[in-house]
Design a protein around this motif. Structure first.
Motif, short mmCIF file in Angstrom:
data_model
loop_
_atom_site.label_atom_id
_atom_site.label_comp_id
_atom_site.label_asym_id
_atom_site.label_seq_id
_atom_site.Cartn_x
_atom_site.Cartn_y
_atom_site.Cartn_z
N GLU A 103 75.32 109.92 152.22
CA GLU A 103 75.40 110.14 150.88
C GLU A 103 75.93 111.40 150.33
OE1 GLU A 103 71.26 109.63 149.58
OE2 GLU A 103 71.20 107.39 150.02
N ALA A 104 75.93 112.63 150.99
CA ALA A 104 76.36 113.59 150.83
C ALA A 104 77.85 113.83 150.80
CB ALA A 104 75.87 115.01 151.60
N VAL A 105 78.40 113.29 152.14
CA VAL A 105 79.85 113.04 152.00
C VAL A 105 80.29 112.11 150.95
CG1 VAL A 105 81.38 112.22 153.48
CG2 VAL A 105 79.66 113.52 154.58
N SER A 106 79.75 110.88 150.78
CA SER A 106 80.18 110.14 149.77
C SER A 106 80.39 110.95 148.47
CB SER A 106 79.26 109.11 149.61
OG SER A 106 79.67 108.15 148.53
N CYS A 107 79.03 111.75 147.91
CA CYS A 107 79.36 112.49 146.80
C CYS A 107 80.37 113.33 146.63
CB CYS A 107 77.83 113.06 146.46
SG CYS A 107 76.37 112.22 146.17
N LEU A 108 80.74 113.98 147.82
CA LEU A 108 81.61 115.12 147.82
C LEU A 108 83.08 114.48 147.84
CD1 LEU A 108 82.79 117.91 148.52
CD2 LEU A 108 82.66 117.27 150.90
N ASN A 109 83.42 113.42 148.26
CA ASN A 109 84.48 112.39 148.19
C ASN A 109 84.74 111.97 146.73
OD1 ASN A 109 85.31 112.46 150.78
ND2 ASN A 109 84.13 110.86 151.49
N LYS A 110 83.54 111.61 146.04
CA LYS A 110 83.50 111.18 144.64
C LYS A 110 83.96 112.48 143.84
CE LYS A 110 80.54 106.98 144.76
NZ LYS A 110 79.09 106.66 144.56
N ALA A 111 83.38 113.36 144.17
CA ALA A 111 83.67 114.62 143.57
C ALA A 111 85.15 115.01 143.44
CB ALA A 111 82.70 115.74 143.94
N LEU A 112 85.61 115.12 144.70
CA LEU A 112 87.02 115.33 145.04
C LEU A 112 87.85 114.47 144.21
CD1 LEU A 112 87.07 116.61 148.65
CD2 LEU A 112 87.41 117.98 146.74
N CYS A 113 87.71 112.92 144.41
CA CYS A 113 88.28 112.20 143.75
C CYS A 113 88.59 112.41 142.09
CB CYS A 113 88.08 110.62 144.15
SG CYS A 113 88.22 110.26 145.74
N HIS A 114 87.22 112.74 141.69
CA HIS A 114 86.98 112.90 140.14
C HIS A 114 87.77 114.31 139.79
CE1 HIS A 114 83.99 113.19 136.66
NE2 HIS A 114 85.27 112.83 136.31
N LEU A 115 87.82 115.18 140.83
CA LEU A 115 88.50 116.34 140.17
C LEU A 115 90.12 115.99 140.34
CD1 LEU A 115 86.65 119.14 142.23
CD2 LEU A 115 86.79 118.99 139.89
N LYS A 116 90.47 115.25 141.20
CA LYS A 116 91.90 114.95 141.36
C LYS A 116 92.24 114.17 140.07
CE LYS A 116 95.10 112.38 144.38
NZ LYS A 116 95.20 111.59 145.33
N ASP A 117 91.37 113.26 139.76
CA ASP A 117 91.87 112.48 138.41
C ASP A 117 91.68 113.42 137.45
OD1 ASP A 117 91.98 110.13 139.86
OD2 ASP A 117 89.75 109.59 139.55
N ILE A 118 91.12 114.28 137.32
CA ILE A 118 91.11 115.16 136.14
C ILE A 118 92.47 115.99 136.20
CG2 ILE A 118 89.82 117.48 134.85
CD1 ILE A 118 87.16 115.96 136.18
N TRP A 119 92.51 116.34 137.26
CA TRP A 119 93.76 117.36 137.47
C TRP A 119 95.18 116.70 137.13
CZ3 TRP A 119 92.17 119.49 142.91
CH2 TRP A 119 91.13 120.49 142.83
N GLU A 120 95.26 115.32 137.54
CA GLU A 120 96.17 114.57 137.18
C GLU A 120 96.58 114.22 135.58
OE1 GLU A 120 96.02 110.96 139.52
OE2 GLU A 120 96.51 111.86 141.27
N GLU A 121 95.47 114.10 134.97
CA GLU A 121 95.23 113.98 133.51
C GLU A 121 95.87 115.12 132.84
OE1 GLU A 121 91.35 112.46 132.54
OE2 GLU A 121 91.65 110.34 133.53
N ILE A 122 94.97 116.25 133.62
CA ILE A 122 95.56 117.44 132.69
C ILE A 122 97.11 117.75 133.09
CG2 ILE A 122 94.88 119.87 132.93
CD1 ILE A 122 92.37 119.40 133.37
N GLY A 123 97.67 117.21 133.88
CA GLY A 123 99.03 117.52 134.17
C GLY A 123 99.20 118.65 135.29
#
Length: 596
Positions: free
Chosen positions: A18-38
């Motif tokens: 679950e910790a790894v999954s949370c970390l992966n989700k957090a990284l994916c979420h950060l990636k999405d934010i970074w893409e949206e921000i450009g």
């Protein structure tokens, strides 16, 4: 236990996933934010590295903290184990055994708990030891005893504490016992000092009498010293009492000899009871005064001592020769030397009586029983006993029988005691200057001789009465032959009665003669009293009697008169006390026969 471990491992893997999954989700979420921000790719990569470093640092910090905790646990476990081992050794208890298969944290907790318990136990024991040591020091100071043999710095075992507590309990009991003994001894010492008028003069005596009881050292030596002091005071008191008693006996003796008035004696009563120092001094002064007075009244005092000597002679059964052996008793030259001889003799007699007291008392008992036995023997031959009222005759007969049985037993007992005394002393015990059994045999012999004498008197009396009876019957026959009518026969009967009286002493009371019409048979016991005497007299010739043949007419008168006088004779024969006083007078019988 294995099942629980497996379950815990499964949960850990799930949590890690679950910790790894949370970390992966957090990284994916950060990636999405970074893409949206450009944010450009290189910056996204850079930021991803920052996130990775941040997570890595955080995990390393967390790991470091947990490692630190692990080290602390290991250190704590090691330290607690060392403490536990030391406490177990000090408390003398077995080492705590660790439970297998438990976590490090639980192990540390268990060991730490055990260490806390042992530490508390050690502190408790040390406090108990401290209290006991303090009590022991106080008791040692009071009892002057040695301290209890225990190391004060070491942790005592439960058995040692129990023994120490028992020792303290014994010491307290010993303290109470010694204190009670001290109080009792102190009280007695104070009383003896008061009676002796003694003032404490030594340091020890002052400590005992004057100091506070709680401050006195109750050591064995002090208790022994107290007992010794009490014994010394008791000896002095006993000496005073003995001296006072000796003076009192001397004073009482001198008072009696000098016939001191009762008023003068009563004024001295206080000193005749107490035995204090002032009483002893007063008694000594009184003895001195009476001794001087005695020298002034030698004659009277000597006579008084002689009376005492006479009493002691009687109590000691001294014979005439033994009494005459003390020649000063009969001297009339009253001097101080003669008085001294009498004083020495009364002391010798008193000592002689004390040496033989048990035996003398036994002889006195025998004499008293013997006297009573003789009195009862005399009463048994007294005709007046048959007129007894209230059953005394039966009581006396029973008492006489008991004495007949008890006298030989008493004699045997006295003989055994005298034999034992003679064997022990190596000399003879004398009564009236003869051995006791010889003295007893002499008394019995005198008693037997007296009985024989009385028996012979009764025989002689019976012979005289029967002779006189024959004479009286013959005279009655003669008178009746000259008096044909009944009136004259009664007159002759009265004349015959008047002739009986001169044959007895005037001091003797003679039973009244019964007439034929008013007679009754004698008591059976009276009738059998003198069978022995009658047997001796029966068939013997009678001197002084007229044995002439009688006519038939005379036989009738003679038979009537003879019947009356036969009853009269039987009464006289049965009355032993009267028989002993009767006197047969042959001259009167001869004169009477001549006149007829």
């Amino acid at each position: 236990m294995t099942l629980n471990i497996k379950r815990n491992l499964a949960r850990s893997e799930v949590l890690a996933a679950e910790a790894v999954s949370c970390l992966n989700k957090a990284l994916c979420h950060l990636k999405d934010i970074w893409e949206e921000i450009g944010i450009p790719e290189d910056q996204r990569l850079q930021r991803t590295n920052v996130v990775k470093s941040h997570i890595k640092n955080l995990l390393e910090m967390m790991i470091q903290e947990e490692e630190t905790l692990k080290k602390k646990l290991i250190s704590s476990i090691q330290s607690c184990c060392e403490k536990m081992e030391k406490l177990c050794v000090e408390l003398q208890v077995p080492v705590f055994e660790e439970e297998a298969g438990i976590s490090m944290l639980q192990k540390e907790k268990n060991i730490r708990t055990q260490v806390d318990f042992l530490t508390t136990e050690r502190a408790h024991r040390m406090q108990q030891l401290k209290d006991l040591l303090e009590q022991d020091r106080e008791l040692c100071d009071i009892l002057c005893s040695l301290p209890y043999g225990i190391v004060p710095d070491s942790v005592p075992s439960l058995e040692q504490l129990k023994d120490f507590q028992q020792h303290i309990s014994n010491q307290n009991a010993e303290k109470e016992r010694r204190h009670a003994e001290f109080k009792d001894l102190k009280q007695q010492i104070i009383l003896h000092m008061e009676e002796l008028d003694h003032t404490p003069d030594t340091t020890f005596e002052k400590d005992v009498v004057c100091e506070d009881e709680d401050n006195f050292c109750l050591s064995r030596d002090n208790i022994t010293a107290l007992k010794l002091l009490l014994c010394q005071l008791e000896e002095r008191k006993a000496e005073n009492e003995a001296a006072c008693e000796t003076h009192r006996e001397k004073i009482q003796q001198l008072w009696d000899r000098l016939q001191v008035p009762e008023e003068e004696r009563q004024a001295f009563d206080e000193h005749m009871v107490s035995s204090k120092k002032r009483n002893l001094q007063a008694l000594q002064s009184e003895v001195h005064r009476l001794e001087e007075l005695k020298l002034q009244n030698i004659c009277n005092v000597t006579d008084a001592i002689r009376s005492e000597i006479t009493v002691m002679w009687e109590k000691c059964f001294f014979s005439i020769d033994q009494r005459h052996a003390f020649a000063p008793y009969f001297s009339e030259d009253f001097t101080e030397e003669l008085l001294s001889l009498h004083d020495a003799e009364i002391l010798r007699l008193n000592q002689h009586f004390e040496d033989h007291k048990v035996l003398f008392e036994g002889v006195h008992r025998w004499e008293e029983s013997w006297r009573l036995f003789q009195e009862l023997e005399k009463k048994a031959t007294d005709p007046a006993r048959f007129t007894n009222r209230g059953g005394n005759l039966l009581k006396e007969e029973k008492q006489r029988s008991e004495l007949q049985r008890s006298l030989p037993k008493l004699e045997s007992k006295l003989k055994a005691e005298i034999d034992a005394w003679e064997n022990e002393q190596g000399r003879e015990f004398l009564v009236n200057n003869m051995k006791f059994l010889q003295y007893v045999e002499e008394q019995w012999e005198l008693h037997r001789q007296e009985k024989e004498r009385e028996k012979q008197e009764r025989v002689n009396m019976s012979t005289g009465i029967l002779t006189f009876s024959m004479f009286a019957e013959t005279r009655a026959h003669t008178l009746s032959s000259h008096t044909p009518n009944s009136t004259l026969r009664r007159a002759s009967h009265r004349v015959l009665q008047s002739d009986v009286i001169p044959f007895f002493s005037t001091s003797t009371q003679v039973p009244a003669v019964r007439t034929p019409g008013g007679s009754k048979p004698p008591h059976p016991r009276w009738r059998d009293c003198n069978k022995e005497n009658a047997a001796q007299v029966k068939g013997s010739p009678l001197s002084g009697a007229l044995l002439t043949p009688a006519s038939p007419q005379r036989n009738f008168s003679m038979a009537s008169v003879a019947s009356t006088y036969s009853e009269f004779v039987r009464d006289l024969v049965s009355t032993e006390s009267i028989q002993s006083r009767c006197v047969f007078n042959p001259e009167l019988l001869t004169l009477t026969n001549s006149s007829d």
